[in-house]
Design a protein around this motif. Sequence first.
Motif, PDB file in Angstrom:
ATOM      1  N   LYS A   1      37.974 -12.707 135.869  1.00 45.59           N
ATOM      2  CA  LYS A   1      37.788 -13.204 134.501  1.00 45.59           C
ATOM      3  C   LYS A   1      37.745 -12.035 133.506  1.00 45.59           C
ATOM      4  CE  LYS A   1      33.808 -14.868 133.122  1.00 45.59           C
ATOM      5  NZ  LYS A   1      32.625 -15.668 132.839  1.00 45.59           N
ATOM      6  N   ALA A   2      36.958 -11.019 133.825  1.00 46.87           N
ATOM      7  CA  ALA A   2      36.848  -9.852 132.940  1.00 46.87           C
ATOM      8  C   ALA A   2      38.179  -9.105 132.852  1.00 46.87           C
ATOM      9  CB  ALA A   2      35.743  -8.917 133.436  1.00 46.87           C
ATOM     10  N   PHE A   3      38.854  -8.986 133.980  1.00 42.37           N
ATOM     11  CA  PHE A   3      40.138  -8.297 134.005  1.00 42.37           C
ATOM     12  C   PHE A   3      41.146  -9.031 133.126  1.00 42.37           C
ATOM     13  CE2 PHE A   3      44.257  -7.021 135.538  1.00 42.37           C
ATOM     14  CZ  PHE A   3      44.105  -5.669 135.803  1.00 42.37           C
ATOM     15  N   TYR A   4      41.189 -10.341 133.243  1.00 44.47           N
ATOM     16  CA  TYR A   4      42.135 -11.124 132.444  1.00 44.47           C
ATOM     17  C   TYR A   4      41.799 -11.049 130.952  1.00 44.47           C
ATOM     18  CZ  TYR A   4      45.204 -14.765 130.776  1.00 44.47           C
ATOM     19  OH  TYR A   4      46.173 -15.445 130.092  1.00 44.47           O
ATOM     20  N   GLU A   5      40.526 -11.075 130.637  1.00 46.01           N
ATOM     21  CA  GLU A   5      40.119 -10.980 129.227  1.00 46.01           C
ATOM     22  C   GLU A   5      40.634  -9.687 128.598  1.00 46.01           C
ATOM     23  OE1 GLU A   5      35.863 -11.471 129.033  1.00 46.01           O
ATOM     24  OE2 GLU A   5      35.988 -13.589 129.561  1.00 46.01           O
ATOM     25  N   LYS A   6      40.650  -8.620 129.381  1.00 50.82           N
ATOM     26  CA  LYS A   6      41.092  -7.332 128.843  1.00 50.82           C
ATOM     27  C   LYS A   6      42.607  -7.153 128.898  1.00 50.82           C
ATOM     28  CE  LYS A   6      40.317  -2.438 128.826  1.00 50.82           C
ATOM     29  NZ  LYS A   6      39.458  -1.351 129.236  1.00 50.82           N
ATOM     30  N   TYR A   7      43.239  -7.522 130.026  1.00 52.67           N
ATOM     31  CA  TYR A   7      44.649  -7.203 130.227  1.00 52.67           C
ATOM     32  C   TYR A   7      45.607  -8.398 130.108  1.00 52.67           C
ATOM     33  CZ  TYR A   7      42.661  -2.855 131.942  1.00 52.67           C
ATOM     34  OH  TYR A   7      41.965  -1.685 132.057  1.00 52.67           O
ATOM     35  N   LYS A   8      45.089  -9.611 130.084  1.00 50.25           N
ATOM     36  CA  LYS A   8      45.892 -10.839 129.970  1.00 50.25           C
ATOM     37  C   LYS A   8      46.942 -10.983 131.081  1.00 50.25           C
ATOM     38  CE  LYS A   8      43.870 -12.359 126.306  1.00 50.25           C
ATOM     39  NZ  LYS A   8      42.686 -13.123 126.571  1.00 50.25           N
ATOM     40  N   THR A   9      46.667 -10.391 132.230  1.00 50.97           N
ATOM     41  CA  THR A   9      47.544 -10.491 133.389  1.00 50.97           C
ATOM     42  C   THR A   9      46.748 -10.143 134.645  1.00 50.97           C
ATOM     43  OG1 THR A   9      49.678  -9.857 134.323  1.00 50.97           O
ATOM     44  CG2 THR A   9      48.379  -8.095 133.296  1.00 50.97           C
ATOM     45  N   PHE A  10      47.385 -10.336 135.797  1.00 50.42           N
ATOM     46  CA  PHE A  10      46.790  -9.902 137.062  1.00 50.42           C
ATOM     47  C   PHE A  10      47.785  -9.017 137.801  1.00 50.42           C
ATOM     48  CE2 PHE A  10      44.248 -13.986 136.756  1.00 50.42           C
ATOM     49  CZ  PHE A  10      43.067 -13.342 136.441  1.00 50.42           C
TER      50      PHE A  10
ATOM     51  N   LEU B   1      41.126 -19.499 142.739  1.00 49.97           N
ATOM     52  CA  LEU B   1      41.349 -18.081 142.437  1.00 49.97           C
ATOM     53  C   LEU B   1      42.776 -17.657 142.800  1.00 49.97           C
ATOM     54  CD1 LEU B   1      37.927 -16.632 143.628  1.00 49.97           C
ATOM     55  CD2 LEU B   1      38.715 -16.894 141.268  1.00 49.97           C
ATOM     56  N   ALA B   2      43.286 -18.156 143.917  1.00 47.98           N
ATOM     57  CA  ALA B   2      44.655 -17.834 144.328  1.00 47.98           C
ATOM     58  C   ALA B   2      45.669 -18.373 143.324  1.00 47.98           C
ATOM     59  CB  ALA B   2      44.923 -18.375 145.730  1.00 47.98           C
ATOM     60  N   CYS B   3      45.429 -19.570 142.810  1.00 50.72           N
ATOM     61  CA  CYS B   3      46.307 -20.129 141.768  1.00 50.72           C
ATOM     62  C   CYS B   3      46.319 -19.239 140.534  1.00 50.72           C
ATOM     63  CB  CYS B   3      45.850 -21.534 141.371  1.00 50.72           C
ATOM     64  SG  CYS B   3      46.326 -22.841 142.495  1.00 50.72           S
ATOM     65  N   LEU B   4      45.158 -18.777 140.145  1.00 51.64           N
ATOM     66  CA  LEU B   4      45.060 -17.915 138.962  1.00 51.64           C
ATOM     67  C   LEU B   4      45.814 -16.604 139.174  1.00 51.64           C
ATOM     68  CD1 LEU B   4      41.316 -18.520 138.077  1.00 51.64           C
ATOM     69  CD2 LEU B   4      43.316 -19.345 136.796  1.00 51.64           C
ATOM     70  N   LEU B   5      45.688 -16.054 140.370  1.00 54.18           N
ATOM     71  CA  LEU B   5      46.383 -14.809 140.683  1.00 54.18           C
ATOM     72  C   LEU B   5      47.893 -15.028 140.689  1.00 54.18           C
ATOM     73  CD1 LEU B   5      45.609 -11.907 141.345  1.00 54.18           C
ATOM     74  CD2 LEU B   5      45.659 -12.521 143.760  1.00 54.18           C
ATOM     75  N   LEU B   6      48.310 -16.177 141.172  1.00 55.16           N
ATOM     76  CA  LEU B   6      49.728 -16.528 141.228  1.00 55.16           C
ATOM     77  C   LEU B   6      50.319 -16.780 139.845  1.00 55.16           C
ATOM     78  CD1 LEU B   6      52.084 -17.339 143.174  1.00 55.16           C
ATOM     79  CD2 LEU B   6      51.177 -19.665 143.072  1.00 55.16           C
ATOM     80  N   LYS B   7      49.513 -17.405 138.995  1.00 60.58           N
ATOM     81  CA  LYS B   7      49.987 -17.776 137.649  1.00 60.58           C
ATOM     82  C   LYS B   7      48.869 -17.481 136.635  1.00 60.58           C
ATOM     83  CE  LYS B   7      52.582 -21.468 135.510  1.00 60.58           C
ATOM     84  NZ  LYS B   7      53.072 -22.826 135.618  1.00 60.58           N
ATOM     85  N   PRO B   8      48.753 -16.233 136.186  1.00 58.66           N
ATOM     86  CA  PRO B   8      47.637 -15.802 135.331  1.00 58.66           C
ATOM     87  C   PRO B   8      47.432 -16.623 134.062  1.00 58.66           C
ATOM     88  CG  PRO B   8      48.896 -13.908 136.064  1.00 58.66           C
ATOM     89  CD  PRO B   8      49.659 -15.124 136.486  1.00 58.66           C
ATOM     90  N   GLU B   9      48.491 -17.179 133.505  1.00 59.94           N
ATOM     91  CA  GLU B   9      48.342 -17.943 132.258  1.00 59.94           C
ATOM     92  C   GLU B   9      47.474 -19.187 132.445  1.00 59.94           C
ATOM     93  OE1 GLU B   9      52.466 -18.913 133.972  1.00 59.94           O
ATOM     94  OE2 GLU B   9      51.244 -17.117 133.690  1.00 59.94           O
ATOM     95  N   LEU B  10      47.205 -19.569 133.693  1.00 59.43           N
ATOM     96  CA  LEU B  10      46.301 -20.691 133.950  1.00 59.43           C
ATOM     97  C   LEU B  10      44.868 -20.369 133.514  1.00 59.43           C
ATOM     98  CD1 LEU B  10      47.586 -21.937 137.419  1.00 59.43           C
ATOM     99  CD2 LEU B  10      47.846 -23.074 135.207  1.00 59.43           C
ATOM    100  N   MET B  11      44.569 -19.094 133.341  1.00 56.99           N
ATOM    101  CA  MET B  11      43.229 -18.709 132.861  1.00 56.99           C
ATOM    102  C   MET B  11      42.942 -19.330 131.493  1.00 56.99           C
ATOM    103  SD  MET B  11      41.319 -16.873 134.886  1.00 56.99           S
ATOM    104  CE  MET B  11      40.156 -16.023 133.842  1.00 56.99           C
ATOM    105  N   ASP B  12      43.983 -19.599 130.746  1.00 54.12           N
ATOM    106  CA  ASP B  12      43.804 -20.216 129.430  1.00 54.12           C
ATOM    107  C   ASP B  12      43.438 -21.697 129.543  1.00 54.12           C
ATOM    108  OD1 ASP B  12      44.436 -17.782 128.203  1.00 54.12           O
ATOM    109  OD2 ASP B  12      46.579 -18.254 128.203  1.00 54.12           O
ATOM    110  N   LYS B  13      43.578 -22.266 130.736  1.00 53.47           N
ATOM    111  CA  LYS B  13      43.265 -23.683 130.957  1.00 53.47           C
ATOM    112  C   LYS B  13      42.031 -23.866 131.854  1.00 53.47           C
ATOM    113  CE  LYS B  13      48.035 -25.085 130.484  1.00 53.47           C
ATOM    114  NZ  LYS B  13      49.171 -25.776 131.068  1.00 53.47           N
ATOM    115  N   ILE B  14      41.306 -22.807 132.050  1.00 53.19           N
ATOM    116  CA  ILE B  14      40.165 -22.860 132.970  1.00 53.19           C
ATOM    117  C   ILE B  14      39.024 -23.674 132.370  1.00 53.19           C
ATOM    118  CG2 ILE B  14      38.924 -20.765 132.260  1.00 53.19           C
ATOM    119  CD1 ILE B  14      39.720 -21.442 135.867  1.00 53.19           C
ATOM    120  N   ARG B  15      38.449 -24.549 133.187  1.00 56.59           N
ATOM    121  CA  ARG B  15      37.303 -25.357 132.760  1.00 56.59           C
ATOM    122  C   ARG B  15      36.060 -25.034 133.588  1.00 56.59           C
ATOM    123  NH1 ARG B  15      37.982 -30.292 134.289  1.00 56.59           N
ATOM    124  NH2 ARG B  15      39.931 -29.985 135.344  1.00 56.59           N
ATOM    125  N   VAL B  16      36.254 -24.407 134.725  1.00 57.41           N
ATOM    126  CA  VAL B  16      35.099 -24.064 135.549  1.00 57.41           C
ATOM    127  C   VAL B  16      34.348 -22.905 134.906  1.00 57.41           C
ATOM    128  CG1 VAL B  16      36.069 -24.916 137.723  1.00 57.41           C
ATOM    129  CG2 VAL B  16      36.471 -22.553 137.043  1.00 57.41           C
TER     130      VAL B  16
END
Length: 144
Positions: A43-52, A12-27
């Motif tokens: 996850k819901a926040f990123y789906e809507k705003y594409k950032t953190f 989760l910390a990695c995702l917050l640090l680099k939001p574009e990693l959400m596009d590579k999420i497998r979990v």
Amino acid sequence: MQYYYDLEINLLACLLLKPELMDKIRVEDKHFIKHQRLWKFMKAFYEKYKTFNTVLMHQVCKDKYQIMKYIEWLLDVPVMSFDFEKYQDELIRQYNQNKKDKWLIDKIYDLANNLYVGNISIEEFKNEVQKAEENAIIIFKEEE
């Protein structure tokens, strides 16, 4: 080896640090046990705003369920985004291992009860435990 819940936090910390990693999420949702509410919010926040963006996150959640307290905590977790794949792989591996272990323990427990009440002999118990171990390897290898 890292503890399961630490892997959740690191991911989760990695995702917050680099939001574009959400596009590579497998979990998946099922992989988050202790921090599932935080994962689902992110996850819901990123789906809507594409950032953190933390300011926007605070405005959106109004700190319901103390989400921002956890977000701020995640910002202090010392992670490197290049470890993202490693965290994902290990989280999935440990999740699958825990699932396999629980399945096997349940099978052995059922067999032990049958042994205890006399439904099966010691020899049958040993054979059935061995079969259960072999089946666990087959069943959970297919799920990987």
